[in-house]
Write a protein that holds these residues in place. Structure first.
Motif, PDB file in Angstrom:
ATOM      1  N   HIS A 111       0.842  -1.193   0.000  1.00 10.40           N
ATOM      2  CA  HIS A 111       0.000   0.000   0.000  1.00 10.40           C
ATOM      3  C   HIS A 111       0.887   1.256   0.000  1.00 10.40           C
ATOM      4  O   HIS A 111       1.814   1.378   0.788  1.00 10.40           O
ATOM      5  CB  HIS A 111      -0.909   0.000   1.229  1.00 10.40           C
ATOM      6  CG  HIS A 111      -1.643   1.292   1.403  1.00 10.40           C
ATOM      7  ND1 HIS A 111      -2.686   1.658   0.578  1.00 10.40           N
ATOM      8  CD2 HIS A 111      -1.475   2.309   2.279  1.00 10.40           C
ATOM      9  CE1 HIS A 111      -3.127   2.838   0.955  1.00 10.40           C
ATOM     10  NE2 HIS A 111      -2.404   3.270   1.977  1.00 10.40           N
ATOM     11  N   PHE A 112       0.576   2.194  -0.889  1.00  8.22           N
ATOM     12  CA  PHE A 112       1.436   3.369  -1.044  1.00  8.22           C
ATOM     13  C   PHE A 112       1.124   4.433  -0.001  1.00  8.22           C
ATOM     14  O   PHE A 112      -0.006   4.891   0.117  1.00  8.22           O
ATOM     15  CB  PHE A 112       1.261   3.966  -2.452  1.00  8.22           C
ATOM     16  CG  PHE A 112       2.127   5.173  -2.693  1.00  8.22           C
ATOM     17  CD1 PHE A 112       3.452   5.024  -3.087  1.00  8.22           C
ATOM     18  CD2 PHE A 112       1.628   6.453  -2.506  1.00  8.22           C
ATOM     19  CE1 PHE A 112       4.263   6.141  -3.300  1.00  8.22           C
ATOM     20  CE2 PHE A 112       2.434   7.569  -2.724  1.00  8.22           C
ATOM     21  CZ  PHE A 112       3.745   7.402  -3.120  1.00  8.22           C
ATOM     22  N   GLU A 113       2.126   4.807   0.769  1.00 12.26           N
ATOM     23  CA  GLU A 113       2.002   5.976   1.658  1.00 12.26           C
ATOM     24  C   GLU A 113       2.796   7.147   1.085  1.00 12.26           C
ATOM     25  O   GLU A 113       2.265   8.205   0.820  1.00 12.26           O
ATOM     26  CB  GLU A 113       2.513   5.649   3.065  1.00 12.26           C
ATOM     27  CG  GLU A 113       1.611   4.716   3.852  1.00 12.26           C
ATOM     28  CD  GLU A 113       2.154   4.504   5.276  1.00 12.26           C
ATOM     29  OE1 GLU A 113       2.907   5.345   5.801  1.00 12.26           O
ATOM     30  OE2 GLU A 113       1.807   3.459   5.854  1.00 12.26           O
ATOM     31  N   TYR A 114       4.089   6.953   0.921  1.00  5.94           N
ATOM     32  CA  TYR A 114       4.955   7.942   0.276  1.00  5.94           C
ATOM     33  C   TYR A 114       6.261   7.263  -0.098  1.00  5.94           C
ATOM     34  O   TYR A 114       6.581   6.179   0.419  1.00  5.94           O
ATOM     35  CB  TYR A 114       5.221   9.158   1.176  1.00  5.94           C
ATOM     36  CG  TYR A 114       5.772   8.837   2.546  1.00  5.94           C
ATOM     37  CD1 TYR A 114       7.122   8.542   2.730  1.00  5.94           C
ATOM     38  CD2 TYR A 114       4.936   8.826   3.666  1.00  5.94           C
ATOM     39  CE1 TYR A 114       7.628   8.240   3.984  1.00  5.94           C
ATOM     40  CE2 TYR A 114       5.433   8.526   4.927  1.00  5.94           C
ATOM     41  CZ  TYR A 114       6.786   8.238   5.073  1.00  5.94           C
ATOM     42  OH  TYR A 114       7.271   7.934   6.318  1.00  5.94           O
ATOM     43  N   ALA A 115       6.988   7.877  -1.015  1.00  3.06           N
ATOM     44  CA  ALA A 115       8.269   7.325  -1.469  1.00  3.06           C
ATOM     45  C   ALA A 115       9.204   8.480  -1.780  1.00  3.06           C
ATOM     46  O   ALA A 115       8.796   9.437  -2.448  1.00  3.06           O
ATOM     47  CB  ALA A 115       8.059   6.456  -2.713  1.00  3.06           C
ATOM     48  N   CYS A 132      13.207   5.568   0.459  1.00  3.41           N
ATOM     49  CA  CYS A 132      12.592   5.744   1.760  1.00  3.41           C
ATOM     50  C   CYS A 132      11.090   5.556   1.581  1.00  3.41           C
ATOM     51  O   CYS A 132      10.449   6.323   0.857  1.00  3.41           O
ATOM     52  CB  CYS A 132      12.928   7.119   2.329  1.00  3.41           C
ATOM     53  SG  CYS A 132      12.203   7.317   3.949  1.00  3.41           S
ATOM     54  N   ASN A 133      10.573   4.518   2.211  1.00  4.36           N
ATOM     55  CA  ASN A 133       9.209   4.072   1.945  1.00  4.36           C
ATOM     56  C   ASN A 133       8.346   4.222   3.194  1.00  4.36           C
ATOM     57  O   ASN A 133       8.727   3.766   4.269  1.00  4.36           O
ATOM     58  CB  ASN A 133       9.267   2.591   1.527  1.00  4.36           C
ATOM     59  CG  ASN A 133       7.929   2.080   1.039  1.00  4.36           C
ATOM     60  OD1 ASN A 133       7.192   2.816   0.363  1.00  4.36           O
ATOM     61  ND2 ASN A 133       7.602   0.853   1.366  1.00  4.36           N
ATOM     62  N   THR A 139      10.826   3.701   6.251  1.00  3.36           N
ATOM     63  CA  THR A 139      11.774   2.589   6.253  1.00  3.36           C
ATOM     64  C   THR A 139      12.339   2.460   4.836  1.00  3.36           C
ATOM     65  O   THR A 139      12.119   3.338   4.009  1.00  3.36           O
ATOM     66  CB  THR A 139      11.117   1.287   6.756  1.00  3.36           C
ATOM     67  OG1 THR A 139      12.129   0.272   6.813  1.00  3.36           O
ATOM     68  CG2 THR A 139       9.972   0.830   5.865  1.00  3.36           C
ATOM     69  N   ILE A 140      13.079   1.391   4.587  1.00  2.38           N
ATOM     70  CA  ILE A 140      13.709   1.252   3.272  1.00  2.38           C
ATOM     71  C   ILE A 140      12.895   0.286   2.415  1.00  2.38           C
ATOM     72  O   ILE A 140      12.832  -0.916   2.703  1.00  2.38           O
ATOM     73  CB  ILE A 140      15.170   0.753   3.390  1.00  2.38           C
ATOM     74  CG1 ILE A 140      15.991   1.688   4.290  1.00  2.38           C
ATOM     75  CG2 ILE A 140      15.803   0.645   1.998  1.00  2.38           C
ATOM     76  CD1 ILE A 140      16.012   3.144   3.854  1.00  2.38           C
ATOM     77  N   GLY A 141      12.279   0.821   1.366  1.00  2.00           N
ATOM     78  CA  GLY A 141      11.605   0.006   0.375  1.00  2.00           C
ATOM     79  C   GLY A 141      12.632  -0.586  -0.581  1.00  2.00           C
ATOM     80  O   GLY A 141      13.671   0.021  -0.846  1.00  2.00           O
ATOM     81  N   PHE A 161      12.374   2.937  12.170  1.00  2.00           N
ATOM     82  CA  PHE A 161      12.525   4.024  11.226  1.00  2.00           C
ATOM     83  C   PHE A 161      13.911   3.922  10.598  1.00  2.00           C
ATOM     84  O   PHE A 161      14.888   3.770  11.337  1.00  2.00           O
ATOM     85  CB  PHE A 161      12.365   5.365  11.936  1.00  2.00           C
ATOM     86  CG  PHE A 161      11.079   5.440  12.743  1.00  2.00           C
ATOM     87  CD1 PHE A 161       9.855   5.611  12.086  1.00  2.00           C
ATOM     88  CD2 PHE A 161      11.088   5.298  14.113  1.00  2.00           C
ATOM     89  CE1 PHE A 161       8.671   5.689  12.813  1.00  2.00           C
ATOM     90  CE2 PHE A 161       9.896   5.361  14.838  1.00  2.00           C
ATOM     91  CZ  PHE A 161       8.683   5.556  14.197  1.00  2.00           C
ATOM     92  N   ASN A 162      13.985   4.079   9.307  1.00  3.44           N
ATOM     93  CA  ASN A 162      15.260   3.974   8.628  1.00  3.44           C
ATOM     94  C   ASN A 162      15.211   4.792   7.339  1.00  3.44           C
ATOM     95  O   ASN A 162      14.145   4.921   6.725  1.00  3.44           O
ATOM     96  CB  ASN A 162      15.564   2.495   8.321  1.00  3.44           C
ATOM     97  CG  ASN A 162      17.046   2.229   8.163  1.00  3.44           C
ATOM     98  OD1 ASN A 162      17.705   2.886   7.374  1.00  3.44           O
ATOM     99  ND2 ASN A 162      17.562   1.258   8.899  1.00  3.44           N
ATOM    100  N   ARG A 163      16.347   5.352   6.950  1.00  4.49           N
ATOM    101  CA  ARG A 163      16.444   6.120   5.700  1.00  4.49           C
ATOM    102  C   ARG A 163      17.792   5.830   5.029  1.00  4.49           C
ATOM    103  O   ARG A 163      18.673   5.244   5.628  1.00  4.49           O
ATOM    104  CB  ARG A 163      16.360   7.622   5.992  1.00  4.49           C
ATOM    105  CG  ARG A 163      15.012   8.094   6.496  1.00  4.49           C
ATOM    106  CD  ARG A 163      15.018   9.618   6.580  1.00  4.49           C
ATOM    107  NE  ARG A 163      13.715  10.149   6.903  1.00  4.49           N
ATOM    108  CZ  ARG A 163      13.331  10.509   8.144  1.00  4.49           C
ATOM    109  NH1 ARG A 163      14.156  10.388   9.147  1.00  4.49           N
ATOM    110  NH2 ARG A 163      12.134  10.997   8.361  1.00  4.49           N
TER     111      ARG A 163
END
Ligand code: BMA
Length: 335
Positions: A111-115, A132-133, A139-141, A161-163
């Motif tokens: 499900h798309f939140e932001y990218a 960054c997903n 987190t990391i997509g 949380f991760n970037r």
């Protein structure tokens, strides 16, 4: 200055004869210099965009392709696909990438939140995309494409949380390898670079500390930038560093050399930055004082490097360098 005798410093970069390039300006002694026609992509390059910035490119076919961070006019953070013959003039899709879950179970997290802040890495037979997903926090997509038209989504690499998830371009000790930056849910006031490995691009573990924020331009937080470049002196890592000024964050970038077999061991870390936000398009924009690199093309024959970075969270810019000169710079000015 560049000398061809040092070409052996690049271990495994293919020929990219069409790499964007402009020679160092007369009188300039900087190791990294800006393209005189920056920015190469303006904020309104496509009708749907508010801004196009931290973006990733790779050689593709006889030209180039990439994944672009395009924030929309509703200010949604999205990634879009793009193609170019010359690496400078880009045709970017007006709509965001629609990832297809690579398998049934991945459907649950698709499900798309932001990218945002994509990286693109060729490994073995395909282009992997990390970004960054949004999944209940950043987190990391992870996904992949063969053609920059059809994209497939894999599991997120980590819990939030991760970037700044940045893959290595080959397996290391038989495992896929990724740099990443544990974060928080906001404009994180800390951040160190870690290394994680995976047997299958799905399960990530054996997390190792690589390096942390230090002083000056990188005193608040750091995060990996382009895909590391394999050289005889180690993995050349270009990374961003953040200083907190009384007017907010300032994003610059510098470089380090990581051990080839144990990339969590830092061999050398250059103390001065390579580029700090000093051009008008890095200082003025939606977020002032940001130079944020997400990709670097390297021509293995000439040692030329073209660094793609976002300017002021608004535009895409190019800077140039020679790989061997950055390696020499890191060693000469190691902390
Ligand atoms: C970081 C990321 C980047 C951005 C930078 C400056 O946290 O969101 O995409 O360029 O902040 O705003």
């Amino acid at each position: 200055m560049h000398s061809s005798s040092k070409m052996d410093e690049i271990v495994s970069s293919p020929s990219v004869p069409g790499i964007p390039w402009e020679k160092r300006p007369d009188g300039c002694s900087d190791v990294v210099w800006r393209y005189s026609a920056n920015p190469i992509i303006h904020h309104d390059h496509i009708p749907s965009s508010n801004s196009i910035f931290n973006s990733a490119v790779a050689p593709y076919g006889t030209g180039f392709a990439g994944v672009f961070r395009c924030d929309s006019k509703t200010r949604q953070m999205q990634i879009h696909s793009g193609h170019s013959d010359d690496g400078m003039n880009w045709k970017i899709d007006n709509d965001r990438i629609q990832f297809v879950p690579a398998d049934e179970r991945t459907q649950e997290i698709a499900h798309f939140e932001y990218a945002y802040d994509p990286r693109v890495c060729w490994i073995e037979d395909r282009y992997y995309v990390t970004w960054c997903n949004g999944y209940y926090g950043p987190t990391i997509g992870v996904g992949y494409t063969y053609d920059f038209e059809n994209y497939f989504q894999l599991e997120n690499a980590y819990l939030p949380f991760n970037r700044n998830g940045v893959l290595f371009p080959r397996k290391i000790n038989g495992k896929y390898a990724m740099l990443n930056r544990p974060s928080d849910n906001g404009h994180t006031p800390f951040g160190d670079i870690y290394y994680s490995e995976s047997p299958d691009m799905t399960h990530w573990g054996r997390h190792r500390f690589v390096m942390g924020a230090s002083e000056g331009w990188q005193s608040t937080k750091i995060g990996a930038g382009p895909i590391p470049i394999e050289t005889s002196e180690g993995w050349l890592l270009i990374y961003h560093g953040v200083l907190t000024s009384c007017n907010g964050f300032v994003y610059s970038f510098g470089a380090a050399l990581l051990d080839l077999d144990k990339p969590w061991q830092v061999r050398y870390r250059g103390e001065p930055y390579l580029l700090a936000p000093q051009a008008s398009y890095e200082r003025t924009g939606d977020v002032p004082n940001v130079a944020f690199p997400c990709a670097a093309l390297v021509d293995g024959d000439s040692g030329r490097m073209a660094i793609y970075y976002g300017g002021a969270d608004t535009v895409v810019c190019l800077a140039f360098a020679y790989v061997n000169e950055i390696v020499d710079f890191i060693k000469a000015f190691a902390a």
